[in-house]
Design a protein around this motif. Structure first.
Motif, PDB file in Angstrom:
ATOM      1  N   LEU A   6      18.885  55.203 -25.647  1.00 13.76           N
ATOM      2  CA  LEU A   6      20.294  55.551 -25.398  1.00 13.76           C
ATOM      3  C   LEU A   6      20.317  56.905 -24.676  1.00 13.76           C
ATOM      4  O   LEU A   6      19.741  57.876 -25.168  1.00 13.76           O
ATOM      5  CB  LEU A   6      21.025  55.644 -26.746  1.00 13.76           C
ATOM      6  N   HIS A  53      20.455  52.020 -22.842  1.00 13.28           N
ATOM      7  CA  HIS A  53      21.914  52.030 -22.808  1.00 13.28           C
ATOM      8  C   HIS A  53      22.381  53.425 -22.390  1.00 13.28           C
ATOM      9  O   HIS A  53      21.914  54.419 -22.947  1.00 13.28           O
ATOM     10  CB  HIS A  53      22.481  51.684 -24.185  1.00 13.28           C
ATOM     11  N   ILE A  75      21.823  49.426 -19.148  1.00 16.23           N
ATOM     12  CA  ILE A  75      23.164  48.896 -19.389  1.00 16.23           C
ATOM     13  C   ILE A  75      24.143  50.061 -19.540  1.00 16.23           C
ATOM     14  O   ILE A  75      23.912  50.959 -20.357  1.00 16.23           O
ATOM     15  CB  ILE A  75      23.176  48.038 -20.671  1.00 16.23           C
ATOM     16  N   HIS A  77      27.682  51.809 -20.466  1.00 16.38           N
ATOM     17  CA  HIS A  77      28.880  51.708 -21.313  1.00 16.38           C
ATOM     18  C   HIS A  77      29.801  52.872 -20.963  1.00 16.38           C
ATOM     19  O   HIS A  77      29.340  54.001 -20.818  1.00 16.38           O
ATOM     20  CB  HIS A  77      28.512  51.819 -22.798  1.00 16.38           C
ATOM     21  N   THR A  91      28.549  55.191 -28.054  1.00 19.48           N
ATOM     22  CA  THR A  91      27.630  54.287 -27.350  1.00 19.48           C
ATOM     23  C   THR A  91      26.913  53.384 -28.365  1.00 19.48           C
ATOM     24  O   THR A  91      26.730  52.183 -28.125  1.00 19.48           O
ATOM     25  CB  THR A  91      26.627  55.086 -26.493  1.00 19.48           C
ATOM     26  N   ILE A  95      27.009  49.339 -28.415  1.00 17.67           N
ATOM     27  CA  ILE A  95      25.806  48.479 -28.491  1.00 17.67           C
ATOM     28  C   ILE A  95      25.978  47.487 -29.639  1.00 17.67           C
ATOM     29  O   ILE A  95      25.696  46.292 -29.510  1.00 17.67           O
ATOM     30  CB  ILE A  95      24.539  49.349 -28.714  1.00 17.67           C
ATOM     31  N   THR A  98      28.311  44.727 -28.596  1.00 13.80           N
ATOM     32  CA  THR A  98      27.886  43.810 -27.527  1.00 13.80           C
ATOM     33  C   THR A  98      26.629  43.032 -27.882  1.00 13.80           C
ATOM     34  O   THR A  98      26.508  41.861 -27.546  1.00 13.80           O
ATOM     35  CB  THR A  98      27.640  44.573 -26.203  1.00 13.80           C
ATOM     36  N   GLN A  99      25.667  43.676 -28.555  1.00 19.58           N
ATOM     37  CA  GLN A  99      24.427  42.935 -28.858  1.00 19.58           C
ATOM     38  C   GLN A  99      24.070  42.932 -30.331  1.00 19.58           C
ATOM     39  O   GLN A  99      23.125  42.255 -30.736  1.00 19.58           O
ATOM     40  CB  GLN A  99      23.257  43.480 -28.036  1.00 19.58           C
TER      41      GLN A  99
END
Ligand SMILES: Nc1ccn([C@@H]2O[C@H](COP(=O)(O)OP(=O)(O)OP(=O)(O)O)[C@@H](O)[C@H]2O)c(=O)n1
Ligand SMILES: C[C@](O)(CO)[C@H](O)COP(=O)(O)O
Length: 242
Positions: A6, A53, A75, A77, A91, A95, A98-99
């Motif tokens: 991240l 991320h 990815i 955000h 963040t 995450i 989304t996952q």
């Protein structure tokens, strides 16, 4: 178990701005890539890192520019917050939405402003934390004699010394900082709700009583903070390419 990275990249980089540059420092290009791209690439150089991320400000106009070519494993955000800690928390929340996040997931948080991280130091941190199953950070022991300034003298260049502070046991915190993702999420939630002063992930974990591991980092992993830092970092990055 998965290891995700991240990068909080939601800051404005106010201290690094100068008359020629108005974009946040993470978008300044040195040694052929932006600081953010350097940071993404070094994190992905460790095969254990699956995805990176990136948390940017909601109204960030730079991340989608043509020159910002990021790998597929990165990815973005729009989860930037008012402070670094709130960007990291928001963040992590993005995450999770989304996952998903499990109790076995680890998150490696790394400043976009530290493009000089070596693959060896990254690998050392991951090895130590996963071996001991404990969170930890890269850091460096304070090398110099440490002075505390007299409180009433505020001018950076003209302060007076109140006392010499023993340097034994003092370390300078760097990133990456690696923690169990859900534990970090809970620690940040609690610390931010309580209004605790949180300047890195470890301080949120410390707030909950954890004692994160200190893993020796390296000098080239300094954080770009001031305008003069870019030239020094560029030298390191170019030297390390050859
Ligand atoms: N609200 C914020 C503030 C900082 N950061 C990120 O945290 C990292 C380290 O923070 P720092 O060097 O303090 O960046 P800035 O806050 O942008 O710098 P300044 O204090 O000079 O404005 C950077 O990758 C920065 O983009 C963030 O994601 N969200
Ligand atoms: C996380 C960090 O890089 C550790 O040194 C640092 O705390 C970033 O924030 P700062 O505001 O520049 O101290």
């Amino acid at each position: 178990m998965s290891l995700i990275a991240l990068i909080p990249a939601g800051g404005v980089g106010a201290r690094a701005l100068d008359e020629q540059h108005s974009a946040p420092k993470q978008y300044r290009v040195i040694a052929a890539k932006s600081l953010l791209q350097h940071a993404v690439d070094v994190l992905l150089s460790d095969a254990r890192v699956e995805l990176v991320h990136i948390g940017v400000a909601a109204d960030d106009p730079y991340i989608e520019s043509e020159s910002m070519q990021l790998p597929k494993a990165a990815i973005v955000h729009r989860s930037g917050g008012e402070s670094r800690a709130s960007t990291v928390l928001q963040t992590l929340d993005a995450i999770e939405q989304t996952q998903g996040l499990t109790n076995d997931d680890w998150v490696l948080v790394h400043d976009a402003a530290r493009p000089g991280l070596s693959t060896q130091a990254l690998s050392d941190l991951i090895d130590v934390c996963l071996t001991h199953q404990q969170g930890g950070i890269l850091a460096l022991p304070v090398p110099d004699t440490v002075k505390r300034a007299v409180a009433s003298t505020t001018h950076d260049l003209q302060s007076r010394i109140e006392q010499t502070v023993p340097r034994e046991g003092l370390w300078l915190a760097q990133t990456p900082q690696l923690f169990k993702a859900k534990e970090l999420q809970q620690a940040l939630q609690k610390a931010l709700t309580d209004g605790a002063e949180i300047t890195d992930e470890a301080s949120a974990m410390e707030y909950l009583g954890y004692q994160p591991l200190l893993v020796r980092g390296h000098a080239e992993n300094f954080k770009i903070t001031w305008p003069q830092d870019f030239a020094l970092m560029e030298q390191y990055l170019i030297r390390n390419e050859v």
